[in-house]
Design a protein around this motif. Structure first.
Motif, PDB file in Angstrom:
ATOM      1  N   VAL A  19      51.071  31.153  49.576  1.00 56.73           N
ATOM      2  CA  VAL A  19      51.011  29.742  49.180  1.00 56.73           C
ATOM      3  C   VAL A  19      49.576  29.239  49.252  1.00 56.73           C
ATOM      4  CG1 VAL A  19      51.686  27.403  49.890  1.00 56.73           C
ATOM      5  CG2 VAL A  19      53.411  29.203  49.742  1.00 56.73           C
ATOM      6  N   GLU A  20      48.862  29.605  50.303  1.00 53.74           N
ATOM      7  CA  GLU A  20      47.465  29.182  50.450  1.00 53.74           C
ATOM      8  C   GLU A  20      46.577  29.789  49.358  1.00 53.74           C
ATOM      9  OE1 GLU A  20      46.074  26.804  52.348  1.00 53.74           O
ATOM     10  OE2 GLU A  20      48.172  26.390  52.810  1.00 53.74           O
ATOM     11  N   VAL A  21      46.824  31.042  49.016  1.00 57.38           N
ATOM     12  CA  VAL A  21      46.063  31.688  47.942  1.00 57.38           C
ATOM     13  C   VAL A  21      46.282  30.929  46.631  1.00 57.38           C
ATOM     14  CG1 VAL A  21      45.950  33.769  46.490  1.00 57.38           C
ATOM     15  CG2 VAL A  21      45.941  33.979  48.985  1.00 57.38           C
ATOM     16  N   VAL A  22      47.529  30.604  46.335  1.00 53.28           N
ATOM     17  CA  VAL A  22      47.837  29.885  45.097  1.00 53.28           C
ATOM     18  C   VAL A  22      47.173  28.516  45.100  1.00 53.28           C
ATOM     19  CG1 VAL A  22      49.704  28.826  43.759  1.00 53.28           C
ATOM     20  CG2 VAL A  22      49.968  31.151  44.660  1.00 53.28           C
ATOM     21  N   ARG A  23      47.249  27.814  46.217  1.00 51.07           N
ATOM     22  CA  ARG A  23      46.605  26.486  46.304  1.00 51.07           C
ATOM     23  C   ARG A  23      45.106  26.584  46.042  1.00 51.07           C
ATOM     24  NH1 ARG A  23      49.698  24.619  51.599  1.00 51.07           N
ATOM     25  NH2 ARG A  23      51.549  23.768  50.609  1.00 51.07           N
ATOM     26  N   THR A  24      44.479  27.587  46.635  1.00 45.75           N
ATOM     27  CA  THR A  24      43.038  27.761  46.459  1.00 45.75           C
ATOM     28  C   THR A  24      42.709  28.059  45.001  1.00 45.75           C
ATOM     29  OG1 THR A  24      42.835  28.586  48.722  1.00 45.75           O
ATOM     30  CG2 THR A  24      41.019  29.080  47.221  1.00 45.75           C
ATOM     31  N   LEU A  25      43.491  28.939  44.384  1.00 45.86           N
ATOM     32  CA  LEU A  25      43.245  29.260  42.976  1.00 45.86           C
ATOM     33  C   LEU A  25      43.471  28.041  42.082  1.00 45.86           C
ATOM     34  CD1 LEU A  25      44.834  32.816  42.762  1.00 45.86           C
ATOM     35  CD2 LEU A  25      42.420  32.242  42.420  1.00 45.86           C
ATOM     36  N   ALA A  27      43.171  24.933  42.902  1.00 48.48           N
ATOM     37  CA  ALA A  27      42.155  23.905  43.153  1.00 48.48           C
ATOM     38  C   ALA A  27      40.858  24.204  42.409  1.00 48.48           C
ATOM     39  CB  ALA A  27      41.879  23.795  44.655  1.00 48.48           C
ATOM     40  N   GLY A  28      40.631  25.487  42.099  1.00 47.41           N
ATOM     41  CA  GLY A  28      39.400  25.858  41.410  1.00 47.41           C
ATOM     42  C   GLY A  28      38.207  25.783  42.349  1.00 47.41           C
ATOM     43  N   GLY A  29      37.040  25.806  41.765  1.00 48.18           N
ATOM     44  CA  GLY A  29      35.830  25.712  42.561  1.00 48.18           C
ATOM     45  C   GLY A  29      35.394  27.020  43.189  1.00 48.18           C
ATOM     46  N   THR A  30      36.074  28.116  42.833  1.00 48.56           N
ATOM     47  CA  THR A  30      35.675  29.416  43.363  1.00 48.56           C
ATOM     48  C   THR A  30      34.956  30.187  42.261  1.00 48.56           C
ATOM     49  OG1 THR A  30      37.812  30.388  42.754  1.00 48.56           O
ATOM     50  CG2 THR A  30      37.600  29.555  44.996  1.00 48.56           C
ATOM     51  N   THR A  31      34.141  31.119  42.677  1.00 49.60           N
ATOM     52  CA  THR A  31      33.460  31.964  41.696  1.00 49.60           C
ATOM     53  C   THR A  31      34.481  32.915  41.068  1.00 49.60           C
ATOM     54  OG1 THR A  31      32.954  33.731  43.266  1.00 49.60           O
ATOM     55  CG2 THR A  31      31.349  31.922  43.097  1.00 49.60           C
ATOM     56  N   LEU A  32      34.078  33.544  40.000  1.00 46.97           N
ATOM     57  CA  LEU A  32      34.949  34.524  39.349  1.00 46.97           C
ATOM     58  C   LEU A  32      35.295  35.646  40.317  1.00 46.97           C
ATOM     59  CD1 LEU A  32      36.426  35.652  36.910  1.00 46.97           C
ATOM     60  CD2 LEU A  32      34.267  36.670  36.164  1.00 46.97           C
ATOM     61  N   GLU A  33      34.310  36.131  41.050  1.00 46.20           N
ATOM     62  CA  GLU A  33      34.548  37.213  42.011  1.00 46.20           C
ATOM     63  C   GLU A  33      35.538  36.776  43.096  1.00 46.20           C
ATOM     64  OE1 GLU A  33      34.548  40.932  43.511  1.00 46.20           O
ATOM     65  OE2 GLU A  33      33.536  40.328  41.674  1.00 46.20           O
ATOM     66  N   GLU A  34      35.351  35.566  43.625  1.00 46.91           N
ATOM     67  CA  GLU A  34      36.276  35.047  44.641  1.00 46.91           C
ATOM     68  C   GLU A  34      37.678  34.891  44.075  1.00 46.91           C
ATOM     69  OE1 GLU A  34      33.234  32.321  47.322  1.00 46.91           O
ATOM     70  OE2 GLU A  34      34.084  31.492  45.472  1.00 46.91           O
ATOM     71  N   SER A  35      37.757  34.394  42.847  1.00 45.78           N
ATOM     72  CA  SER A  35      39.061  34.223  42.200  1.00 45.78           C
ATOM     73  C   SER A  35      39.767  35.559  42.013  1.00 45.78           C
ATOM     74  CB  SER A  35      38.909  33.529  40.842  1.00 45.78           C
ATOM     75  OG  SER A  35      38.454  32.206  41.009  1.00 45.78           O
ATOM     76  N   LEU A  38      41.032  36.701  45.378  1.00 46.78           N
ATOM     77  CA  LEU A  38      42.220  35.929  45.743  1.00 46.78           C
ATOM     78  C   LEU A  38      43.429  36.389  44.940  1.00 46.78           C
ATOM     79  CD1 LEU A  38      40.681  32.363  46.062  1.00 46.78           C
ATOM     80  CD2 LEU A  38      41.828  33.646  47.876  1.00 46.78           C
ATOM     81  N   TRP A  39      43.242  36.629  43.653  1.00 44.41           N
ATOM     82  CA  TRP A  39      44.333  37.103  42.798  1.00 44.41           C
ATOM     83  C   TRP A  39      44.875  38.435  43.324  1.00 44.41           C
ATOM     84  CZ3 TRP A  39      47.175  35.080  38.945  1.00 44.41           C
ATOM     85  CH2 TRP A  39      47.994  35.956  38.241  1.00 44.41           C
ATOM     86  N   GLU A  40      43.972  39.344  43.637  1.00 44.89           N
ATOM     87  CA  GLU A  40      44.386  40.655  44.160  1.00 44.89           C
ATOM     88  C   GLU A  40      45.129  40.499  45.482  1.00 44.89           C
ATOM     89  OE1 GLU A  40      40.637  42.676  44.198  1.00 44.89           O
ATOM     90  OE2 GLU A  40      40.824  43.319  42.114  1.00 44.89           O
ATOM     91  N   ARG A  41      44.636  39.626  46.348  1.00 46.74           N
ATOM     92  CA  ARG A  41      45.317  39.389  47.618  1.00 46.74           C
ATOM     93  C   ARG A  41      46.702  38.791  47.363  1.00 46.74           C
ATOM     94  NH1 ARG A  41      46.564  41.271  52.333  1.00 46.74           N
ATOM     95  NH2 ARG A  41      47.093  39.646  53.816  1.00 46.74           N
ATOM     96  N   GLY A  42      46.780  37.868  46.430  1.00 47.91           N
ATOM     97  CA  GLY A  42      48.068  37.269  46.089  1.00 47.91           C
ATOM     98  C   GLY A  42      49.057  38.301  45.570  1.00 47.91           C
ATOM     99  N   GLU A  43      48.585  39.210  44.740  1.00 47.51           N
ATOM    100  CA  GLU A  43      49.452  40.283  44.228  1.00 47.51           C
ATOM    101  C   GLU A  43      49.957  41.145  45.379  1.00 47.51           C
ATOM    102  OE1 GLU A  43      50.567  41.212  41.083  1.00 47.51           O
ATOM    103  OE2 GLU A  43      49.831  39.271  40.384  1.00 47.51           O
ATOM    104  N   ALA A  44      49.078  41.484  46.313  1.00 43.09           N
ATOM    105  CA  ALA A  44      49.472  42.302  47.463  1.00 43.09           C
ATOM    106  C   ALA A  44      50.492  41.562  48.325  1.00 43.09           C
ATOM    107  CB  ALA A  44      48.244  42.683  48.280  1.00 43.09           C
TER     108      ALA A  44
END
Length: 68
Positions: A19-25, A27-35, A38-44
């Motif tokens: 849920v926190e990963v989705v909220r962060t994504l 909200a935006g404001g992250t770099t492409l690398e950070e995004s 986060l996406w990979e962590r969310g998938e895991a």
């Protein structure tokens, strides 16, 4: 956050972190690398949650089968 070598989080822990990963994504404001990280962590985390649900379903099916 647990890494791949640490113990698997509980369903609730994985869901909460997801849920926190989705909220962060969202909200935006992250770099492409950070995004991407986060996406990979969310998938895991989604896979961890699905594994817990599959295991619970199997146990329920086994318990229901034992009653028959």
């Amino acid at each position: 956050m647990s890494d791949a070598t640490g113990p698997q989080p509980s369903y609730e822990e994985a869901r909460e972190e997801l849920v926190e990963v989705v909220r962060t994504l969202e909200a935006g404001g992250t770099t492409l690398e950070e995004s991407l990280e986060l996406w990979e962590r969310g998938e895991a985390l989604a896979k961890v949650c699905q594994a817990w649900l599959d295991g619970a379903r199997q146990r329920l099916d086994e318990a229901m089968g034992a009653e028959d």
